[in-house]
Write an enzyme that holds these catalytic residues in place. Structure first.
Site, mmCIF file in Angstrom:
data_model
loop_
_atom_site.group_PDB
_atom_site.id
_atom_site.type_symbol
_atom_site.label_atom_id
_atom_site.label_comp_id
_atom_site.label_asym_id
_atom_site.label_seq_id
_atom_site.Cartn_x
_atom_site.Cartn_y
_atom_site.Cartn_z
ATOM 1 N N CYS A 157 -72.125 -16.513 -12.029
ATOM 2 C CA CYS A 157 -73.027 -17.474 -13.062
ATOM 3 C C CYS A 157 -72.934 -16.479 -14.287
ATOM 4 O O CYS A 157 -72.548 -15.396 -14.602
ATOM 5 C CB CYS A 157 -74.356 -17.628 -12.516
ATOM 6 S SG CYS A 157 -75.199 -16.062 -12.464
ATOM 7 N N HIS A 166 -81.266 -7.827 -12.080
ATOM 8 C CA HIS A 166 -82.533 -8.307 -11.359
ATOM 9 C C HIS A 166 -83.798 -7.808 -12.121
ATOM 10 O O HIS A 166 -84.823 -8.323 -11.563
ATOM 11 C CB HIS A 166 -82.482 -7.664 -9.825
ATOM 12 C CG HIS A 166 -81.273 -7.854 -9.129
ATOM 13 N ND1 HIS A 166 -80.248 -6.774 -9.202
ATOM 14 C CD2 HIS A 166 -80.768 -8.935 -8.515
ATOM 15 C CE1 HIS A 166 -79.385 -7.264 -8.483
ATOM 16 N NE2 HIS A 166 -79.607 -8.243 -7.820
ATOM 17 N N GLU A 188 -85.725 -8.047 -7.555
ATOM 18 C CA GLU A 188 -86.288 -8.971 -8.645
ATOM 19 C C GLU A 188 -87.648 -9.147 -8.292
ATOM 20 O O GLU A 188 -88.376 -9.308 -9.406
ATOM 21 C CB GLU A 188 -85.352 -10.405 -8.334
ATOM 22 C CG GLU A 188 -85.750 -11.252 -9.555
ATOM 23 C CD GLU A 188 -85.485 -12.608 -9.451
ATOM 24 O OE1 GLU A 188 -86.256 -13.683 -9.702
ATOM 25 O OE2 GLU A 188 -84.410 -12.963 -9.077
ATOM 26 N N ASN A 226 -78.834 -15.229 -3.253
ATOM 27 C CA ASN A 226 -78.304 -16.491 -3.192
ATOM 28 C C ASN A 226 -77.216 -16.659 -2.498
ATOM 29 O O ASN A 226 -76.885 -18.008 -1.937
ATOM 30 C CB ASN A 226 -78.146 -16.778 -4.820
ATOM 31 C CG ASN A 226 -76.637 -16.375 -5.176
ATOM 32 O OD1 ASN A 226 -75.744 -16.795 -5.123
ATOM 33 N ND2 ASN A 226 -76.804 -14.950 -5.714
#
Length: 316
Positions: free
Chosen positions: A15, A77, A129, A227
């Protein structure tokens, strides 16, 4: 019928936040020379981390491991306020590779905290995170990992309560937990835009389309990647056998017993080179054709921090 088709999910893999984080480390190495210190894995992928180690990045967890005056990169993160302050105290040259979508959550927490809000955070305990977001405040932010936690959480007040979410969760799981929070605290403030990032959402949506069309789903991703784990769970929830691999070496022939069509995707921190190696391995097990599903084309790009210009090129 023997194994025939490999169907590739679209979108899959890197991403914009991961692209940016890796480029920050590579540019820092090119500009300042090795070693560059990185707090925590820059992104949760073994191949990426090993590749950057080979180029001269040193991954650390404690800032005490970094020599004075060194260049330090914060991972994608995000980090707590305490870590930011310690890095400043120690005089490091810091580049922050925190994903801008995580930073958006941090900014929202700081703003609402100034207005007197407490927070319920939906996320996984111990994930960097979550530690970074909860570490934006000294108190007043409560973690819930599932619906059962919602019944137990005890904020000091409920007049001003807001929900924030780890950006890499399962969209469906987060929605279920958020609904439980809303049921218990009807006045809770929800995020203006959902915190779960566009890339996490898009990859999960692609797996939802892919799973019913195939006999088994393979997710390329590292065990620490939130993810990537969620992608495997999405396929399993839809009743499709699913396995996650860090590399092609981890594929097992018996996973494909009785399978005609294999679905393949990759988490947001997994590079395409690993996907191609997995394709070659599945072909060696008998697959003949490879095709891509129709899917969203992602065009998001995040700017780099200032100070990483190379050879007079503009920071972009």
């Amino acid at each position: 019928m023997p194994l025939q088709d490999i169907v590739l999910a679209e979108p899959r893999g890197f991403c914009a936040g991961v692209d940016r984080a890796i480029e920050i480390v590579e540019r820092a190495l090119a500009k300042f020379g090795a070693p560059i210190y990185v707090r925590h894995e820059i992104v949760h992928n073994t191949y990426v981390v090993n590749d950057l180690k080979a180029k001269g990045a040193i991954f650390i967890e404690e800032l005490s491991e970094v020599p004075p005056g060194a260049t330090l990169v914060f991972s994608a993160h995000g980090v707590s306020k305490a870590i930011q302050q310690e890095a400043q105290r120690r005089g490091f040259h810091v580049f922050d590779a925190t994903c801008p979508l995580v930073t958006k959550v941090h900014v929202e927490v700081a703003k609402l905290h100034r207005e007197g809000f407490e927070f319920i955070m939906i996320g996984h305990k111990g994930h960097p995170e979550v530690e970074g977001t909860m570490g934006q405040l000294e108190s007043g932010i409560h973690l819930v990992e599932d619906v059962a936690d919602v019944a137990r959480v005890q904020p000091a007040q409920t007049e001003k309560l807001a929900v924030v979410t780890q950006t890499t969760l399962s969209v469906d799981d987060a929605a279920e937990i958020a609904a439980a929070v809303k049921a218990r605290f009807p006045n809770v403030r929800e995020p203006k835009q959902q915190d779960i990032c566009y890339a996490t959402q898009n990859r999960q949506d692609a797996v939802k389309l892919l799973s019913p069309q195939v006999d088994v789903v393979i997710v390329v991703g590292s065990p620490t990647s939130s993810n990537s784990n969620r992608l495997r769970e999405v396929a399993l929830k839809l009743g499709t056998r699913s396995h996650m691999v860090d590399s092609a070496d981890e594929l097992r022939a018996e996973w494909f017993d009785g399978a005609v069509r294999v679905g393949l995707t990759a988490g947001a921190s997994a590079p395409e080179i690993l996907v191609q190696q997995v394709i070659e391995r599945i072909k060696a097990l008998g697959a003949i054709s490879v095709r891509s599903m129709d899917g969203l084309v992602e065009t998001t790009k995040f700017p780099l921090p200032k100070g990483l210009r190379l050879d007079g090129a503009p920071d972009a």
